[in-house]
Design an enzyme around this catalytic site. Structure first.
Site, PDB file in Angstrom:
ATOM      1  N   MET A 102      27.369 110.286  18.021  1.00  0.00           N
ATOM      2  CA  MET A 102      27.047 109.955  19.406  1.00  0.00           C
ATOM      3  C   MET A 102      25.610 110.290  19.789  1.00  0.00           C
ATOM      4  SD  MET A 102      29.779 108.494  20.211  1.00  0.00           S
ATOM      5  CE  MET A 102      29.697 108.256  21.981  1.00  0.00           C
ATOM      6  N   ILE A 153      21.739 108.451  19.887  1.00  0.00           N
ATOM      7  CA  ILE A 153      20.966 107.231  19.648  1.00  0.00           C
ATOM      8  C   ILE A 153      19.876 107.565  18.642  1.00  0.00           C
ATOM      9  CG2 ILE A 153      19.317 105.635  20.713  1.00  0.00           C
ATOM     10  CD1 ILE A 153      21.144 105.620  23.160  1.00  0.00           C
ATOM     11  N   HIS A 178      31.585  99.851  15.494  1.00  0.00           N
ATOM     12  CA  HIS A 178      31.510  99.742  16.948  1.00  0.00           C
ATOM     13  C   HIS A 178      32.830  99.137  17.455  1.00  0.00           C
ATOM     14  CE1 HIS A 178      29.662  99.372  20.863  1.00  0.00           C
ATOM     15  NE2 HIS A 178      30.165  98.155  20.938  1.00  0.00           N
ATOM     16  N   GLU A 197      17.652  97.967  17.236  1.00  0.00           N
ATOM     17  CA  GLU A 197      18.306  97.631  18.498  1.00  0.00           C
ATOM     18  C   GLU A 197      19.738  98.143  18.480  1.00  0.00           C
ATOM     19  OE1 GLU A 197      17.172  96.192  21.348  1.00  0.00           O
ATOM     20  OE2 GLU A 197      15.255  96.560  20.355  1.00  0.00           O
ATOM     21  N   GLN A 229      42.801  99.581  13.632  1.00  0.00           N
ATOM     22  CA  GLN A 229      42.062  98.533  12.898  1.00  0.00           C
ATOM     23  C   GLN A 229      40.744  99.071  12.338  1.00  0.00           C
ATOM     24  OE1 GLN A 229      43.646  95.750  12.164  1.00  0.00           O
ATOM     25  NE2 GLN A 229      45.292  96.686  13.341  1.00  0.00           N
TER      26      GLN A 229
HETATM   27  C1  GRF Z   1      35.536 105.200  17.360  1.00  0.00           C
HETATM   28  O1  GRF Z   1      36.183 104.478  18.359  1.00  0.00           O
HETATM   29  C2  GRF Z   1      34.269 104.493  17.007  1.00  0.00           C
HETATM   30  O2  GRF Z   1      34.374 103.124  17.048  1.00  0.00           O
HETATM   31  C3  GRF Z   1      33.350 104.972  18.089  1.00  0.00           C
HETATM   32  O3  GRF Z   1      33.686 106.328  18.260  1.00  0.00           O
HETATM   33  C4  GRF Z   1      35.035 106.535  17.875  1.00  0.00           C
HETATM   34  C5  GRF Z   1      35.048 107.605  16.827  1.00  0.00           C
HETATM   35  O4  GRF Z   1      36.284 108.100  16.558  1.00  0.00           O
HETATM   36  N1  GRF Z   1      31.989 104.713  17.766  1.00  0.00           N
HETATM   37  P1  GRF Z   1      36.479 109.100  15.346  1.00  0.00           P
HETATM   38  O5  GRF Z   1      35.563 110.291  15.558  1.00  0.00           O
HETATM   39  O6  GRF Z   1      36.164 108.361  14.087  1.00  0.00           O
HETATM   40  O7  GRF Z   1      37.928 109.497  15.425  1.00  0.00           O
END
Ligand code: GRF
Length: 206
Positions: free
Chosen positions: A98, A100, A117, A151, A181
């Site tokens: 998390m 950037i 994503h 980007e 998924q």
């Molecule tokens: C997932 O939904 C991913 O797509 C998003 O953050 C979440 C991460 O979940 N970017 P985890 O830490 O892999 O359980």
């Protein structure tokens, strides 16, 4: 050929990380060896639950906390890169990481770095993807694995998994089904990518 060394960057629970590590520790559908091996799970959050899960699976872990860098993104990214190089990482998978990342970091790892994503890109870049898909009245939703370019949530698409939106879905119920998924898609893409195959993987719900 020796397997490519794969580092996974996390910030939280790391369920995608677990699915990636497991997939590299198991033979493929046809019994073939994986072309990648987990070399490091790295978190920017010292308390990330995924760190313990990685240790349990026998994968080295590291923390590069962003807070002591006090907003100096380049210095933080240099520390990340140094740790990745120390472990000999050849592929980097972002899995719920998390922070950037700036062009400084991305250009160094471009072509070797993947992200997952929770939307069918190019729709719904950024945050709150499930709520936004519901608000827009979409009939379907899903997740995307893509190469990371400077980007945000752009870059060549390496795979998508789609599922129908159901009557009565909430952002939470939809997120839970998309996550199932994600756990199928990301390992499927990494298996191909580590073997040098960038042909996209397209999955639909079983
Ligand atoms: C997932 O939904 C991913 O797509 C998003 O953050 C979440 C991460 O979940 N970017 P985890 O830490 O892999 O359980």
């Amino acid at each position: 050929m020796s397997p490519k060394r794969v580092a996974i960057l996390i910030s939280g629970g790391g369920s995608n990380m677990v699915s990636l590590v497991r997939s590299m520790q198991e033979p493929g559908p046809g019994g073939e060896a994986h072309a990648g091996m987990p070399c490091l799970v790295l978190s920017n959050q010292p308390g990330a639950g995924g760190l313990e899960r990685a240790k349990e699976m026998g994968v080295p872990t590291a923390v590069v906390d962003h807070r002591p860098f006090k907003g100096d993104r380049v210095a933080f990214e240099d520390a990340l890169s140094a740790r990745l190089h120390f472990e000999g990482a050849e592929i980097v998978c972002l899995a719920g990481f998390m922070r950037i990342l700036t062009t400084h970091f991305v250009s160094e790892w471009q072509g070797k770095m993947l992200n997952i994503h929770p939307s069918l890109l190019p729709k719904y870049r950024g945050l709150h993807t499930h709520a936004r898909a519901l608000e827009a009245g979409e009939a379907e939703h899903g997740c995307t694995v893509h190469e990371v370019t400077p980007e945000l949530d752009e870059g060549p698409i390496l795979g998508q998994a789609r599922l129908p939106i159901l009557a009565g879905d909430t952002p939470e119920s939809l997120a839970a089904r998309v996550l199932v998924q994600e756990h199928r898609l990301y390992p499927a893409v990494l298996r191909r990518f580590a073997a040098g195959d960038r042909e996209p993987v397209f999955l639909s719900q079983d």
